[in-house]
Design a protein around this motif. Structure first.
Motif, short mmCIF file in Angstrom:
data_model
loop_
_atom_site.label_atom_id
_atom_site.label_comp_id
_atom_site.label_asym_id
_atom_site.label_seq_id
_atom_site.Cartn_x
_atom_site.Cartn_y
_atom_site.Cartn_z
N GLY A 121 115.37 50.43 41.23
CA GLY A 121 116.00 51.73 41.03
C GLY A 121 116.01 52.10 39.56
N GLU A 122 116.45 53.30 39.28
CA GLU A 122 116.42 53.83 37.92
C GLU A 122 117.67 53.50 37.12
OE1 GLU A 122 113.76 55.20 36.51
OE2 GLU A 122 112.73 54.78 38.39
N ARG A 123 118.76 53.17 37.79
CA ARG A 123 120.03 52.95 37.08
C ARG A 123 120.54 51.55 37.33
NH1 ARG A 123 122.52 58.76 38.34
NH2 ARG A 123 120.98 59.88 37.13
N PHE A 124 121.32 51.06 36.39
CA PHE A 124 121.99 49.76 36.49
C PHE A 124 120.98 48.63 36.70
CE2 PHE A 124 124.88 52.95 38.46
CZ PHE A 124 125.77 53.04 37.41
N ALA A 125 119.86 48.70 36.01
CA ALA A 125 118.83 47.68 36.17
C ALA A 125 118.20 47.36 34.83
CB ALA A 125 117.76 48.15 37.14
N ILE A 126 118.06 46.08 34.56
CA ILE A 126 117.28 45.63 33.42
C ILE A 126 115.83 45.71 33.88
CG2 ILE A 126 116.76 43.68 31.91
CD1 ILE A 126 119.66 42.71 32.48
N ARG A 127 115.08 46.63 33.36
CA ARG A 127 113.74 46.91 33.88
C ARG A 127 112.68 46.16 33.08
NH1 ARG A 127 113.47 50.31 37.72
NH2 ARG A 127 111.36 50.98 37.28
N VAL A 128 112.62 44.85 33.29
CA VAL A 128 111.55 44.03 32.72
C VAL A 128 110.87 43.30 33.83
CG1 VAL A 128 112.71 43.72 30.48
CG2 VAL A 128 113.03 42.04 32.28
N GLY A 129 109.61 43.00 33.65
CA GLY A 129 108.87 42.26 34.65
C GLY A 129 107.37 42.40 34.44
N MET A 130 106.64 41.62 35.17
CA MET A 130 105.19 41.67 35.07
C MET A 130 104.61 42.64 36.09
SD MET A 130 104.40 37.63 34.28
CE MET A 130 104.40 37.26 36.00
N LEU A 131 105.26 42.81 37.23
CA LEU A 131 104.83 43.76 38.24
C LEU A 131 105.56 45.07 38.01
CD1 LEU A 131 104.96 41.51 41.41
CD2 LEU A 131 102.99 42.02 40.00
N ARG A 132 104.86 46.15 38.09
CA ARG A 132 105.50 47.45 37.90
C ARG A 132 105.55 48.17 39.22
NH1 ARG A 132 103.52 50.68 32.95
NH2 ARG A 132 104.77 52.08 34.19
N SER A 133 106.75 48.50 39.66
CA SER A 133 106.91 49.15 40.96
C SER A 133 106.32 50.55 40.99
CB SER A 133 108.37 49.18 41.38
OG SER A 133 109.14 49.87 40.42
N ASP A 134 106.22 51.22 39.83
CA ASP A 134 105.68 52.58 39.82
C ASP A 134 104.16 52.61 39.95
OD1 ASP A 134 105.34 51.47 37.30
OD2 ASP A 134 105.66 53.37 36.23
N THR A 135 103.51 51.48 39.78
CA THR A 135 102.05 51.44 39.96
C THR A 135 101.66 50.63 41.18
OG1 THR A 135 101.87 49.48 38.55
CG2 THR A 135 101.61 51.62 37.48
N GLY A 136 102.64 50.12 41.91
CA GLY A 136 102.36 49.29 43.08
C GLY A 136 102.15 47.85 42.69
#
Length: 137
Positions: A121-136
């Motif tokens: 989700g867009e809120r309340f999340a530390i948005r780090v990672g190797m997989l990106r949900s916006d690109t699949g």
């Protein structure tokens, strides 16, 4: 606002399940090891410790959003492994509840796959990672 609430609630449920699973393992490590051994796995006590720490890491990732897609994917693989190892077709004869446990794991697996694809989700999340949900994935 409704979407944010639904996503946060889903993350709390996913994370909470793994918090409880890890807590039960830490509270009764030998019982967990005995259950693992009853499924035919060797080295049940080390596997129980590994499972408890793995579930703790999954909970942290699912609750914070850090490495969320990766954690959800790994959690899904783990859950389907548990379904077949501990509640699979070889255990259904004379134990209808085992089939129910298998189906519960299967539906949880489906939810985790959905979460892995759509992210934390867009809120309340530390948005780090190797997989990106916006690109699949």
């Amino acid at each position: 606002m409704g979407k944010t609430i639904a996503i946060c609630l889903a993350r709390l449920i996913f994370g909470g399940v793994f918090v409880m699973a890890a807590a039960f393992k830490f509270a009764g490590m030998q019982s967990t090891a005995d259950y693992i051994a009853s499924a035919g796995f060797p080295l049940s006590l080390p596997l129980a410790w590994i499972a408890a720490f793995f579930e703790s890491a999954l909970a942290i990732c699912l609750l914070t959003g850090a490495f969320f897609s990766e954690a959800a994917l790994l959690a899904g693989i783990y859950v389907i492994f548990l379904a077949f190892s501990f509640h699979g077709p070889n255990r259904w004869t004379g134990a209808q509840a085992e089939f129910g446990f298998f189906i519960d794991h299967l539906t949880f697996f489906a939810g985790l796959l959905f979460a892995a694809v759509h992210g934390p989700g867009e809120r309340f999340a530390i948005r780090v990672g190797m997989l990106r949900s916006d690109t699949g994935i």
